[in-house]
Design an enzyme around this catalytic site. Structure first.
Site, PDB file in Angstrom:
ATOM      1  CG  ASP A 179      -1.763   1.229   1.354  1.00  0.00           C
ATOM      2  OD1 ASP A 179      -2.554   1.498   0.437  1.00  0.00           O
ATOM      3  OD2 ASP A 179      -1.624   1.928   2.363  1.00  0.00           O
ATOM      4  CD  GLU A 225      -3.378  -2.188  -0.993  1.00  0.00           C
ATOM      5  OE1 GLU A 225      -3.944  -1.091  -1.146  1.00  0.00           O
ATOM      6  OE2 GLU A 225      -3.439  -2.850   0.067  1.00  0.00           O
TER       7      GLU A 225
END
Length: 228
Positions: free
Chosen positions: A49, A121
């Site tokens: 992320d 992610e």
């Protein structure tokens, strides 16, 4: 360690050859099947992320050197949000290579937006951990493609825009009502209606309440603006 054929094909699709295949295996391993000998992808998701955010922030600054922070922020949010990550994951066939527990598999985990977004992610973090930031940046920019150049049309959140439209005309904020839910638990379809104080309304259906709310808001805002 050698990757299975399906993971080799996936690595080729994202454009990265792993020197540490165990990183990709971990990135596609969901908590529902993890064990002491098979760690899940949650820590990689946390890292990915942040890597994605840095790549996108840098790319947006380069794409528009005159944009203000106020213009860049919604573009950034549109590019890194879970829905966009899941969209990229679907394009790459990530769902087909996920390692899931039986219960998650039976409940349609390979198609769940949050699960796909998290795994995307984690894959970004796996590339970063395997070969560094430059490799991760190349992969992210390749997978996100022309989204960076076309993000402006997607950056304005329709719910926020509709609320601003209503408030500018002295109206109360729009209200959202769930009108129905159909389909199996693993693949529901929600119908949501958005209503303005002047009696105008629109309804829309989507796979999540948030998406249905956004679609309804987008439709109502478009109609109101066309009538102005």
């Amino acid at each position: 360690m050698k990757l299975a054929a399906d993971l080799q094909a996936f690595a080729a699709r994202i454009g990265h050859e792993f020197s540490k295949p165990e990183l990709l295996i971990r990135a596609v391993t969901h908590a529902s099947i993890s064990s002491a000998s098979r760690p899940d992808n949650q820590r990689l998701e946390f890292l990915g992320d942040r890597v994605l955010g840095l790549v996108m922030a840098e790319a947006l600054l380069k794409a528009d050197t005159a944009a203000s922070e106020g213009q860049l922020a919604p573009r950034f949010n549109a590019l890194v949000r879970k829905e966009t990550c899941a969209e990229v994951a679907r394009e790459m066939g990530l769902g087909e290579v996920l390692k899931l527990g039986r219960s998650e598999m039976m409940s349609g985990g390979r198609r769940k937006e949050a699960l796909l977004g998290d795994a995307m992610e984690a894959v970004i973090a796996a590339v970063y951990s395997d070969a560094g930031f430059e490799a991760a940046r190349r992969v992210v920019l390749r997978l996100w493609g022309d989204r960076i150049g076309t993000v402006e049309a997607d950056a304005r959140d329709p719910k926020t825009a509709l609320q601003e439209w209503a408030q500018a005309r002295g109206m109360a904020p729009p209200t959202y009502l769930e009108r129905g839910r159909e389909g199996p638990d693993h693949q529901p379809v929600f119908t949501v209606e958005v209503c303005l104080a002047n009696g105008e309304s629109e309804a829309a259906s989507a796979g999540t309440k948030r998406q249905a709310e956004q679609a309804a808001a987008r439709a109502l805002l478009a109609r109101m603006e066309n009538q102005s």
